[in-house]
Write a protein that holds these residues in place. Structure first.
Motif, PDB file in Angstrom:
ATOM      1  N   GLU A   1       0.838  -1.196   0.000  1.00  0.00           N
ATOM      2  CA  GLU A   1       0.000   0.000   0.000  1.00  0.00           C
ATOM      3  C   GLU A   1       0.874   1.247   0.000  1.00  0.00           C
ATOM      4  O   GLU A   1       2.085   1.163   0.216  1.00  0.00           O
ATOM      5  N   SER A   2       0.231   2.415  -0.193  1.00  0.00           N
ATOM      6  CA  SER A   2       1.017   3.642  -0.180  1.00  0.00           C
ATOM      7  C   SER A   2       1.668   3.799   1.192  1.00  0.00           C
ATOM      8  O   SER A   2       1.072   3.484   2.217  1.00  0.00           O
TER       9      SER A   2
ATOM     10  N   TYR B   1      -1.492 -10.379   6.095  1.00  0.00           N
ATOM     11  CA  TYR B   1      -1.594  -9.142   5.328  1.00  0.00           C
ATOM     12  C   TYR B   1      -1.832  -9.433   3.844  1.00  0.00           C
ATOM     13  O   TYR B   1      -2.653  -8.792   3.201  1.00  0.00           O
TER      14      TYR B   1
ATOM     15  N   ALA C   1      -5.339 -10.303   3.510  1.00  0.00           N
ATOM     16  CA  ALA C   1      -6.199  -9.120   3.598  1.00  0.00           C
ATOM     17  C   ALA C   1      -6.192  -8.344   2.282  1.00  0.00           C
ATOM     18  O   ALA C   1      -7.225  -7.868   1.813  1.00  0.00           O
ATOM     19  N   LEU C   2      -5.012  -8.241   1.665  1.00  0.00           N
ATOM     20  CA  LEU C   2      -4.911  -7.535   0.379  1.00  0.00           C
ATOM     21  C   LEU C   2      -5.774  -8.213  -0.672  1.00  0.00           C
ATOM     22  O   LEU C   2      -6.466  -7.560  -1.447  1.00  0.00           O
TER      23      LEU C   2
ATOM     24  N   ALA D   1      -9.475  -7.744  -0.004  1.00  0.00           N
ATOM     25  CA  ALA D   1      -9.932  -6.365  -0.162  1.00  0.00           C
ATOM     26  C   ALA D   1     -10.182  -6.011  -1.624  1.00  0.00           C
ATOM     27  O   ALA D   1     -10.868  -5.045  -1.915  1.00  0.00           O
ATOM     28  N   ALA D   2      -9.614  -6.805  -2.535  1.00  0.00           N
ATOM     29  CA  ALA D   2      -9.805  -6.507  -3.957  1.00  0.00           C
ATOM     30  C   ALA D   2     -11.164  -7.029  -4.396  1.00  0.00           C
ATOM     31  O   ALA D   2     -11.533  -8.152  -4.063  1.00  0.00           O
TER      32      ALA D   2
ATOM     33  N   GLU E   1     -12.811  -5.092   4.012  1.00  0.00           N
ATOM     34  CA  GLU E   1     -11.834  -4.049   4.324  1.00  0.00           C
ATOM     35  C   GLU E   1     -10.912  -4.484   5.456  1.00  0.00           C
ATOM     36  O   GLU E   1     -11.252  -5.357   6.254  1.00  0.00           O
ATOM     37  N   LEU E   2      -9.732  -3.894   5.462  1.00  0.00           N
ATOM     38  CA  LEU E   2      -8.768  -4.150   6.523  1.00  0.00           C
ATOM     39  C   LEU E   2      -8.821  -2.938   7.445  1.00  0.00           C
ATOM     40  O   LEU E   2      -8.479  -1.838   7.039  1.00  0.00           O
ATOM     41  N   PRO E   3      -9.295  -3.109   8.674  1.00  0.00           N
ATOM     42  CA  PRO E   3      -9.447  -1.933   9.538  1.00  0.00           C
ATOM     43  C   PRO E   3      -8.104  -1.325   9.927  1.00  0.00           C
ATOM     44  O   PRO E   3      -7.071  -2.003   9.896  1.00  0.00           O
ATOM     45  N   GLY E   4      -8.139  -0.069  10.300  1.00  0.00           N
ATOM     46  CA  GLY E   4      -6.932   0.597  10.776  1.00  0.00           C
ATOM     47  C   GLY E   4      -6.079   1.128   9.645  1.00  0.00           C
ATOM     48  O   GLY E   4      -6.376   0.937   8.477  1.00  0.00           O
ATOM     49  N   THR E   5      -5.009   1.811  10.009  1.00  0.00           N
ATOM     50  CA  THR E   5      -4.075   2.331   9.022  1.00  0.00           C
ATOM     51  C   THR E   5      -2.679   1.826   9.371  1.00  0.00           C
ATOM     52  O   THR E   5      -2.419   1.503  10.526  1.00  0.00           O
TER      53      THR E   5
ATOM     54  N   SER F   1       3.151   4.674  11.069  1.00  0.00           N
ATOM     55  CA  SER F   1       4.026   5.609  10.378  1.00  0.00           C
ATOM     56  C   SER F   1       5.416   5.009  10.214  1.00  0.00           C
ATOM     57  O   SER F   1       5.897   4.268  11.073  1.00  0.00           O
TER      58      SER F   1
ATOM     59  N   ASP G   1       7.903   5.467  12.987  1.00  0.00           N
ATOM     60  CA  ASP G   1       7.807   4.683  14.221  1.00  0.00           C
ATOM     61  C   ASP G   1       8.399   3.299  14.015  1.00  0.00           C
ATOM     62  O   ASP G   1       8.393   2.769  12.911  1.00  0.00           O
TER      63      ASP G   1
ATOM     64  N   ARG H   1      -3.145  -4.657  13.454  1.00  0.00           N
ATOM     65  CA  ARG H   1      -4.295  -4.806  12.561  1.00  0.00           C
ATOM     66  C   ARG H   1      -4.608  -6.269  12.294  1.00  0.00           C
ATOM     67  O   ARG H   1      -5.484  -6.583  11.492  1.00  0.00           O
TER      68      ARG H   1
END
Lengths: 293, 312, 245
Positions: free
Chosen positions: B47-48, B247, B250-251, B254-255, B265-269, B272, B275, B285
């Motif tokens: 992901e971005s 993960y 989840a990807l 999600a498609a 959807e995969l909750p959360g973001t 950073s 961190d 997540r």
């Protein structure tokens, strides 16, 4: 709730915290330097006159004295303490410059927003006036206005305001027009929010910031314009001290006492420098920081 | 480099323990290792903000100054990390090529398309051989290349122009082509054709993309990145057919897939990049995370970095 | 309300002048009913975005009529007249730009509620914002956040909350998931589906055909300004409308 801690981690990210314009200005190196100089000048203008000698006390025993412990910047043709006059001049020069700065900013934002909002013939008339004013060299225009009104500090302020607002109005107009197709503005319009409320809520803040940046850049031009008009004898009237006028007077004694120009010259330089530094920092701070976060 | 029986079997690309920290403190790539052989296509997916673009930039020596880079990136045996800009310039075009996301942004609107393709030779101080521009464009499926190459970029469609930039990037037959989201500026139905052309024009190919489903059709191998690390890697069929890391699953869930229900959807973001979590970055997540996941960093073993997979 | 939410008939839009004419939309007729999701797809330049602007009453057609809730939007000349303010609400592609970057999200979300009620207090608005964000499972968000502090997916759901907050009849969305990651796009997809299940009609322009096929009830494929194919995926709209009443 698995999402919550992740979210906290994200918003606590270094540099992502949107801080106010002031705080970011203080973080910016040249912003800090500019603000420091500005604060120093403000302090001098406000407190200085109590600490120095009477700037208008003439003494024909000590005309054109060189710098000494008693007169740190020497004395002028009338034997007045040059340091006291530089300090006293701060109030006149900076006060007038800031007055012009605020006037051109406010007039620019109001006129530009009205033109963009009203559109139609109102916009056309305003835009033609702006074009006309921008077509004239601003200092010549200011000269003409003071020439008509008569020399005085108040008239110089009027002259510089009249010759200075047009550029800012054009800037405000183009920013306000650009906001018309912004998604948040379209959404507000579709929700039925009135035109004036959209203008005040969504458009005005951004326009104000952009105009403030441009006006700060103009501040140095204002200070120089003020000094130039005073230099020509059109500004403050003797014996009031003003930097431009002091520079003009020191010219007559340039061969005898070149240090006389030092005080007012440095003062103008500091004030202009502070304005340039702050405007550059403002531009840096407002643009990328807001966009990228 | 790896000499066995006197035969040099240096892979085209070998990335070893690459670690990139930007001046603002974001550690975008963490102990990443990759290898790519001749004719192979690896898709780097995530992901971005997962660090995939940083990997591409590191391979090309395009990271900004004051970025701390550790580890090693070798292209045909030549070290890129810490290389001088002269050396990097010599590598680009002949050893490593780059295809950008938006072909219109990559082209000068005032120059003809032919000019951009010729640039590949001019950058090396050579004159483009006669007829080569047209030939290269024709090879990538552009009809009437002779006439069209004299037009400006805006007169070309996005898919065609991207083919032209691919042609220009690969004129010297570089060992490695790096493509960063090469089709995400194009209409979806053109993506497959452009990726096929890209594959055909390249030797080894690194596809950087956020679209797992799209690259799955073109890549031999896939590496899934999360928070600067590769969390799963393997042959495309294995990763798509039997994803092991939560993960990756989840990807894929999600498609949207025609005929299936709403995508999950995969909750959360993602955390950073500035961190660092003590354990697995995905644990906050992850539905399968245990105490071990929060405390101990899972290492890539057998193509997957996950404690839950190790446990089972 | 049983009639279509929006009805466009014989819509045409032509750009250009001096012999160089571009027909963006040609003789397009479409009707969208409450609770229905209509997807519009096609290559770039096929006229799908223009169609969306027409149905939203954002652009005046050169021929044909757009009826919102049965009434001609352009009856009053050059100013669109929707049946009520906020009858149609937009969702945009760029989630961060679609919110005022200087406004905390509670202000953006509740802006449509303040129409006709300008005296709403800040406390009321923040409470309303929390309530509506919770419906889109964003209850963990601090409503005082600025858009730049949120991820793209969160911003997009905030923008959807703003679109839904005042109970629009129609939501028009232009590539609502195109600039999102696949994991967050899934959440936005679900939220759009739920809005339709509660009776809002949606028109969604997207190039992502797989996503439209799981989300939309009907897909219109456009090419060179015309609808060239119509695919009905879920003919259950009328049934659902029946259960709502």
């Amino acid at each position: 709730m698995t999402a919550a801690p992740v979210l906290v981690a994200r918003s606590a990210r270094a540099g992502s915290q949107p801080v106010g314009v002031w705080a970011s200005l203080l973080r910016h190196p040249s912003g800090r330097a500019g603000l420091a100089i500005a604060a120093l000048l403000a302090l001098v203008a406000l407190v200085g006159p109590w600490l120095t000698a009477d700037p208008n006390q003439t003494s024909y025993d000590t005309q054109l004295a060189p710098p000494s412990a008693e007169h740190l910047l020497g004395t002028d043709q009338a034997g007045r303490d040059q340091l006291a006059r530089v300090v006293a001049g701060a109030q006149a020069t900076l006060g007038a410059a800031l007055t012009v700065f605020v006037l051109v900013g406010v007039i620019g934002v109001v006129v530009g927003m009205v033109a963009a909002l009203a559109g139609g013939w109102v916009d056309s008339v305003i835009s033609r006036i702006v074009d006309l004013l921008l077509g004239m060299p601003s200092l010549v225009l200011a000269l003409a206005i003071v020439g008509t009104l008569g020399p005085s500090l108040r008239n110089v302020i009027i002259a510089l305001t009249v010759s200075g607002w047009a550029y800012l109005a054009r800037l405000a107009r183009s920013h306000a027009l650009g906001a018309h197709d912004r998604p948040d503005v379209i959404a507000a319009r579709m929700a039925g929010v009135g035109r004036v409320r959209i203008a005040v809520g969504h458009v005005l803040p951004g326009v104000t910031v952009q105009v403030a940046i441009a006006a700060t850049m103009e501040l140095s031009a204002i200070i120089l314009g003020l000094s130039a008009l005073s230099f020509l004898g059109l500004g403050v009237q003797p014996p009031t001290a003003e930097w431009g006028q002091m520079l003009a007077e020191s010219r007559f004694a340039l061969t005898q006492m070149p240090t006389l120009a030092l005080g007012p010259g440095l003062a103008v330089m500091l004030a202009v420098g502070a304005a340039v530094l702050i405007s550059e920092a403002l531009r840096d701070v407002v643009d990328p920081a807001w966009r990228r976060g | 480099m790896n000499e066995t029986n006197g035969v040099v079997t240096a892979p085209v690309l070998s990335v070893d323990g690459l670690d990139v920290t930007y001046a603002n403190g974001a550690r975008a790539v963490r102990e990443l290792s990759l290898a790519l052989g001749d004719g192979e296509c690896l898709a780097l997916v995530g992901e971005s903000g997962c660090g995939k673009t940083t990997v591409a930039r590191a391979l090309l020596g395009l990271l900004p100054r004051r970025t701390r880079v550790a580890g090693s990136v070798r292209i045909r045996g030549t070290e890129v990390v810490g290389a001088s800009s002269r050396r990097l310039r010599r590598l680009r075009g002949t050893d490593v090529a780059y295809v950008a996301q938006d072909p219109y942004a990559a082209c000068d609107p005032l120059r003809t398309v032919a000019h951009h393709v010729e640039e590949g030779w001019r950058a090396k101080g050579q004159r483009p051989p006669d007829g080569q521009v047209t030939a290269r464009l024709a090879e990538l499926g552009i009809e009437d290349a002779q006439h069209r190459s004299r037009l400006r970029p805006h007169q070309w469609s996005g898919g065609m122009l991207q083919r032209a930039t691919i042609a220009g990037a690969t004129v010297h037959g570089p060992a490695l082509t790096v493509a960063d989201e090469a089709t995400s500026a194009l209409d979806a139905d053109l993506s497959d054709g452009v990726l096929a052309a890209l594959r055909a024009a390249s030797n080894a190919l690194l596809l950087v993309s956020h679209d797992l489903a799209l690259v799955a059709k073109h890549a031999d191998r896939i590496a899934v990145m999360y928070h600067g690390r590769v969390v799963e890697t393997g042959r495309t069929g294995d990763v798509i057919g039997a994803p092991r890391h939560p993960y990756t699953r989840a990807l894929l869930l999600a498609a949207p897939r025609p005929g299936a229900g709403l995508p999950r959807e995969l909750p959360g973001t993602p955390p950073s990049l500035a961190d660092s979590l003590p354990g697995c970055s995905f644990a906050p997540r992850c539905a399968h995370s245990g105490d071990q996941c929060r405390e101990l960093l899972p290492l890539l073993a057998d193509g997957v970095a996950c404690h839950a997979v190790e446990r089972s | 309300m049983t009639g279509p939410v929006v009805e466009g008939s014989g819509l045409s839009v032509t750009y250009g002048q001096r012999g160089h004419v571009h027909h963006a939309v040609i003789d397009l007729t479409v009707a969208v009913h409450p609770g229905e999701i209509v997807g519009i797809t096609g290559a770039s330049g096929c006229g799908k975005s223009t169609t969306l602007r027409l149905l939203a009453g954002l652009e005046q057609p050169h021929a044909g009529t757009v009826r919102l809730g049965g009434a001609d939007v352009w009856a009053g000349g050059r100013t669109p007249r929707p049946p009520r303010p906020g009858y149609v609400m937009p969702v945009f592609q760029d989630p961060v730009a679609s919110l005022d970057r200087r406004w905390p999200i509670w202000r953006s979300v509740t802006e449509p509620l303040t129409v006709g009620r300008p005296r709403m207090s800040k406390q009321e608005r923040m409470a309303a914002a929390r309530e509506h964000l919770a419906r889109l499972s964003l209850d963990h968000l601090d409503v005082r956040c600025l858009p730049t502090q949120l991820s793209g997916g969160q911003c997009q759901r905030v923008a959807i909350a703003r679109a839904l907050v005042a109970g629009p009849a129609l939501v028009v969305a232009d590539e609502p998931t195109a600039s999102l990651d696949v994991t967050t796009a899934a959440g936005v997809t679900r939220v759009l589906r739920e809005a339709a299940d509660q009776g809002t009609a949606l028109v969604i322009v997207s190039h992502d055909q797989d996503r439209l096929s799981v989300l939309a009830d009907r897909i219109l494929r456009m090419n060179r300004g015309r609808v060239v194919a119509e695919e009905v995926l879920r003919p259950l709209v009328h049934a659902r409308r029946g259960t709502d009443e």
